[in-house]
Structures are given as structure tokens and as C-alpha cells.
Design an enzyme around this catalytic site. Structure first.
Site, short mmCIF file in Angstrom:
data_model
loop_
_atom_site.label_atom_id
_atom_site.label_comp_id
_atom_site.label_asym_id
_atom_site.label_seq_id
_atom_site.Cartn_x
_atom_site.Cartn_y
_atom_site.Cartn_z
N GLU A 2 -12.95 -22.11 27.05
CA GLU A 2 -11.81 -22.97 27.77
C GLU A 2 -11.05 -22.17 28.91
O GLU A 2 -10.14 -22.07 29.04
CB GLU A 2 -10.72 -23.15 26.73
CG GLU A 2 -10.05 -24.54 26.59
CD GLU A 2 -11.18 -25.73 27.02
OE1 GLU A 2 -11.88 -26.09 26.15
OE2 GLU A 2 -10.88 -26.08 28.33
N ARG B 187 0.91 -1.25 -0.21
CA ARG B 187 -0.05 0.00 0.07
C ARG B 187 0.97 1.24 -0.11
O ARG B 187 1.81 1.54 0.89
CB ARG B 187 -0.86 0.15 1.29
CG ARG B 187 -1.68 1.39 1.54
CD ARG B 187 -2.76 1.33 0.24
NE ARG B 187 -3.73 2.57 0.64
CZ ARG B 187 -4.53 2.91 -0.12
NH1 ARG B 187 -4.63 2.27 -1.22
NH2 ARG B 187 -5.31 3.90 0.14
C1 FAD Z 1 -18.30 -20.27 21.05
C2 FAD Z 1 -18.31 -20.88 22.12
C3 FAD Z 1 -18.25 -22.24 22.26
C4 FAD Z 1 -18.60 -23.14 23.22
N1 FAD Z 1 -18.49 -24.35 23.27
C5 FAD Z 1 -18.73 -24.89 24.52
C6 FAD Z 1 -18.89 -26.45 24.51
O1 FAD Z 1 -18.82 -27.10 23.46
N2 FAD Z 1 -19.23 -27.03 25.55
C7 FAD Z 1 -19.40 -26.38 26.82
O2 FAD Z 1 -19.74 -27.01 27.75
N3 FAD Z 1 -19.25 -24.95 27.14
C8 FAD Z 1 -18.94 -24.52 25.68
N4 FAD Z 1 -18.93 -23.04 25.74
C9 FAD Z 1 -19.16 -22.31 26.89
C10 FAD Z 1 -17.78 -21.69 27.67
O3 FAD Z 1 -17.09 -22.61 28.32
C11 FAD Z 1 -18.42 -20.57 28.60
O4 FAD Z 1 -18.91 -19.45 27.89
C12 FAD Z 1 -17.32 -19.83 29.54
O5 FAD Z 1 -17.03 -21.33 30.49
C13 FAD Z 1 -17.82 -19.06 30.47
O6 FAD Z 1 -18.82 -19.11 30.86
P1 FAD Z 1 -20.50 -18.13 30.88
O7 FAD Z 1 -20.27 -17.65 29.42
O8 FAD Z 1 -21.55 -18.38 31.41
O9 FAD Z 1 -19.91 -16.89 31.69
P2 FAD Z 1 -19.88 -16.63 33.07
O10 FAD Z 1 -18.89 -17.73 34.09
O11 FAD Z 1 -21.31 -16.23 33.51
O12 FAD Z 1 -18.94 -15.32 33.40
C14 FAD Z 1 -19.26 -14.00 33.14
C15 FAD Z 1 -18.09 -13.08 33.42
O13 FAD Z 1 -17.92 -13.08 34.91
C16 FAD Z 1 -16.68 -13.42 34.88
N5 FAD Z 1 -16.37 -14.20 35.62
C17 FAD Z 1 -17.20 -15.53 36.26
N6 FAD Z 1 -16.44 -15.82 37.39
C18 FAD Z 1 -15.71 -15.07 37.98
C19 FAD Z 1 -14.48 -15.01 38.98
N7 FAD Z 1 -14.68 -15.95 39.87
N8 FAD Z 1 -13.82 -14.01 39.05
C20 FAD Z 1 -13.85 -13.10 38.23
N9 FAD Z 1 -14.68 -12.94 36.96
C21 FAD Z 1 -15.43 -13.97 36.92
C22 FAD Z 1 -16.21 -14.18 33.54
O14 FAD Z 1 -15.00 -14.06 33.60
C23 FAD Z 1 -16.88 -13.21 32.54
O15 FAD Z 1 -16.30 -12.31 32.24
C24 FAD Z 1 -18.64 -22.32 24.63
C25 FAD Z 1 -18.63 -20.93 24.49
C26 FAD Z 1 -18.53 -20.22 23.54
C27 FAD Z 1 -18.68 -18.61 23.25
#
Ligand code: FAD
Length: 379
Positions: free
Chosen positions: A363, A268
């Protein structure tokens, strides 16, 4: 110290890279338009032996190491994080626990076909009320004469739309908290198991992420994977490898964005010279190179430790945390280097930017990784 990959690992990188470029790259645009993973791709990877990299040959695996697994996932993610996402669930999430704590019969029933790509699996740990706090699962498994009766709802189950096997966590003893959770393998077609809605996502298009409902779902005792009540404890034995794998995947995506940015900076021309000649752009690319190098070292060091059977809980979390935040910074800057073109749908920068975001969530979120590292520091 030895920072070199072995000849075998270098050769395997070339094989992985060729596979990703030849067989995956041509389908990336089409995958962007859909929310379901083409099952044939996993079957093809099974045929080629990629799904069994770290597993013993007697189960159809390649008997390879974790470093090779990371090489494969890095190369795959460089081309398509969605394909790598579907693949890592199959390799680590599905085959992993069976290899670690399944019985010989379960290995024949679940591990062998999952390595061949004949049976696809989905993981159901997350629930509407249980995300980071995996121990707060509500799904229950009541003991019956010949098996268990499972009831509950799982969220975000990757690959559930194409899965034959569903690995779910369920409470077997409500009084024991985290020590009262077990893992079950529920086969598609089992009465009471329904694959619910496919949830649209910001990125990782081409990958299906589903709700899974278990309502009066009866399974035989054979479905119990590992000892009763030891499910979370057993799963914890595989989380290090999962985090290391995600770190390597983040490196792959970051390299794709970085390579595009360097190429663009050379081509570019503005103000009469390539934009890469401006210090503002050069510094941005130099910082990106430093971060990718760091993340690569961290990911492969943790993989190397895992291969030697060393405990690497802290190193795996450090690698996952750093690499997943790094790939977001790289995707942001690579788009910036491209200016307005980076924002356009016809360039892949917007995809890198969207796909990078999930690395800080799945993860184990970044906050959870920091919590683990803090705990490892004795805090
Ligand atoms: C594309 C995608 C694919 C996935 N695939 C799978 C799958 O195949 N199987 C499966 O079982 N799951 C799956 N997941 C789920 C994933 O593992 C979860 O989204 C993740 O573990 C977080 O859980 P949650 O989304 O309920 O967020 P929450 O746990 O509700 O967290 C919300 C916020 O609070 C924060 N938080 C929570 N606890 C604490 C703490 N103790 N201290 C500080 N901060 C905290 C988190 O970091 C986050 O910012 C998938 C998720 C995505 C987005």
C-alpha cells in the site's frame, strides 16, 4: 472536538472482536502452515455483512462509515494479519473501485457478489518492472472490435489463487504515459489468463501471493472499469482509504504484541520479582504505549476526515507511515520483553515480528509515503 467512538461503533467493535476471537483465532496456527487463503472465511464474512461495511445498502452493503471499517480491520489484524490482508483486498481493492466508478451494470456484476463473498477478487497493479512507479506498467490492452486484447505479467497478486475476478491495469494509449492507463476486470476462465506461481513469503502465511500472466487475453468492452485512459487517476481516488485501513491494521497487530508483552512482564520473575518491576522493561512498555496511542489517534483522525468527505491525502500518508514503522518497533520490543521465549516458534512473537515487516512495503512503501507527505508540504 470529540474523541469518543459512538455507541454504535463501540457495539460494532465488540461484534468484530468476538468474530475475530471465536472464528479466526482457532485457525491461526493452521494458517501458518499454508500459503493459501481458505476461501470459506471470506464467504463467511460476506454472510455476516463484514465485506460490505462502507458500501450502500442497495448493493448489499451495511452503509457504515470508514471509522467502522477501521475498527473491523484493527480487530481482525489483532488476531490475524493474514486474514485481515485477504479481507482488505476484497473490501477496498475489489469492491472499492467498482463502487466508486463502475457503471450500474458493473456494480450488479462485480460489487454485489463481492460484498456477499460470492466472488473473490485479486488486484494486479504491480508488475516485474512496475512497483512503486505504478505508471510504468508494460501490460497492454489493444482495442479490438468488441473489446480489448490484453498481454502482460502481474506480480504479487494477493488472493489470485482463489479469485474469480482479476482487476488489472493495462496501457491503452502508450503515448499518454500515466494518462493512458485503464483498469479491466478479467474473469477467471478467460482464455489467456493464467495464475502462475504462489510466492512464499517471510510473513502473512496463509495468504496466497501470486504471479498472474495474461497472454492474448480477450475481454469484452464491459470489462473496462471507469473511463478509458483514466485508470490511474481513478485509482488515486481510493488510495487514501487504503492507507488509512493499513494504518488501522498496524494498530491492531501492535496491540496484540503489546498486550502479550505486558502480560509477560507481569508474570515472568527474575532476580526475585516480575520483570515488569525493572525500570528497563517498564520504560520499554511505556514507550510502546505512547506509540500505539499516537498511531491510533492518527489512523482514526484520518478515517474521521474520510467519513466527512474531507481531503486527507497528507493525513492518510502520515498515519500509514507512522503506524507501519511503529508496529515494527512494537513487535521488536515485545519480542525483547519475552527474551529467549520470544524467539521460539511456539510463542506468537516471532509471527508478529515477521508479519509486521510488510506494513512498510505494501500500500505504498515508507519512502513513497514520505514522498507524498513532502509533496503535500509543497516541496
Ligand atoms: C505481501 C504483499 C502483497 C501484495 N499484494 C499486492 C496485490 O494484491 N496487488 C498488487 O498489485 N500489488 C501487491 N503488492 C505489491 C506492492 O504494492 C509493492 O511491493 C509495492 O508497491 C512496492 O513495489 P516493489 O515491491 O516493486 O518495490 P520498488 O518500487 O521496486 O521499490 C524498491 C525500493 O525502492 C524504494 N523506492 C522506489 N521508488 C522510490 C522513490 N521515488 N523514492 C525513494 N525510494 C523509492 C522503495 O521504497 C523500496 O524501498 C504486494 C506486496 C506484498 C509484499
Amino acid at each position: 472536538m470529540d474523541f469518543e467512538f459512538t455507541e454504535e461503533q463501540e457495539l460494532f467493535r465488540r461484534t468484530s472482536s468476538r468474530f475475530a476471537d471465536k472464528e479466526i483465532a482457532p485457525m491461526v496456527d493452521e494458517l501458518e502452515q499454508r500459503e493459501e487463503f481458505p476461501v470459506e472465511v471470506l464467504k463467511r464474512m460476506g454472510e455476516l455483512g463484514f465485506l460490505g461495511i462502507p458500501y450502500p445498502e442497495k448493493y448489499g452493503g451495511s452503509g457504515g462509515d470508514v471509522v467502522s471499517l477501521c475498527i473491523f480491520l484493527e480487530e481482525l489484524t489483532r488476531v490475524s494479519p493474514a486474514v485481515a490482508g485477504a479481507t482488505v483486498v476484497q473490501i477496498n481493492g475489489v469492491a472499492g473501485p467498482v463502487a466508486l466508478f463502475g457503471t450500474e451494470d458493473q456494480k450488479q456484476a462485480y460489487l454485489v457478489p463481492s460484498i456477499r463473498g460470492d466472488k473473490i477478487g485479486a488486484i494486479g497493479m504491480t508488475e516485474p518492472g512496475a512497483g512503486s512507479d505504478v505508471a510504468s506498467v508494460r501490460t497492454s490492452a489493444e482495442k479490438e472490435d468488441s473489446g480489448y486484447l490484453i498481454n502482460g505479467t502481474k506480480m504479487f497478486c494477493t488472493n489470485a489463487g482463489i479469485a474469480d475476478l482479476f482487476f488489472v491495469t493495462a496501457v491503452t494509449d502508450r503515448n499518454k504515459g500515466i494518462k493512458g492507463i485503464s483498469i479491466f476486470v478479467v474473469e477467471r476462465g478467460t482464455r489467456g489468463l493464467t495464475v502462475g506461481r504462489n510466492m512464499g513469503k517471510l510473513g502473512l502465511h496463509g495468504l496466497g501471493t501470486y504471479e498472474v500472466i495474461l497472454e492474448g487475453c480477450r475481454v469484452e468492452r464491459f470489462s473496462l472499469l471507469g473511463e478509458e485512459d483514466r485508470g490511474v487517476y481513478n485509482l488515486m481516488r481510493s488510495v487514501e482509504r487504503n492507507r488509512i485501513s493499513v494504518a488501522a491494521m498496524a494498530v491492531g497487530l501492535a496491540k496484540a504484541a503489546f498486550d502479550d508483552a505486558v502480560r509477560y512482564a507481569r508474570e515472568r520473575v527474575q532476580f526475585g520479582k516480575p520483570i515488569g518491576k525493572f525500570q528497563g522493561i517498564q520504560f520499554m512498555l511505556a514507550d510502546m504505549a505512547v506509540e500505539i496511542e499516537l498511531a491510533t489517534l492518527m489512523a482514526y483522525k484520518a478515517a474521521w476526515m474520510d467519513d466527512r468527505g474531507m481531503r486527507c491525502n497528507k493525513e492518510a500518508s502520515i498515519a500509514k507511515l507512522y503506524a507501519s514503522e511503529m508496529v515494527n518497533r512494537i513487535a521488536y520490543k515485545a519480542l525483547q520483553v519475552h527474551g529467549g521465549y520470544g524467539y521460539m516458534m511456539e510463542y506468537p512473537l516471532q509471527r508478529y515480528f515477521r508479519d509486521a515487516r510488510v506494513f512498510e512495503i505494501f500500500e505504498g512503501t515508507s519512502e513513497i509515503q514520505r514522498t507524498i507527505i513532502g509533496r503535500e508540504l509543497g516541496l
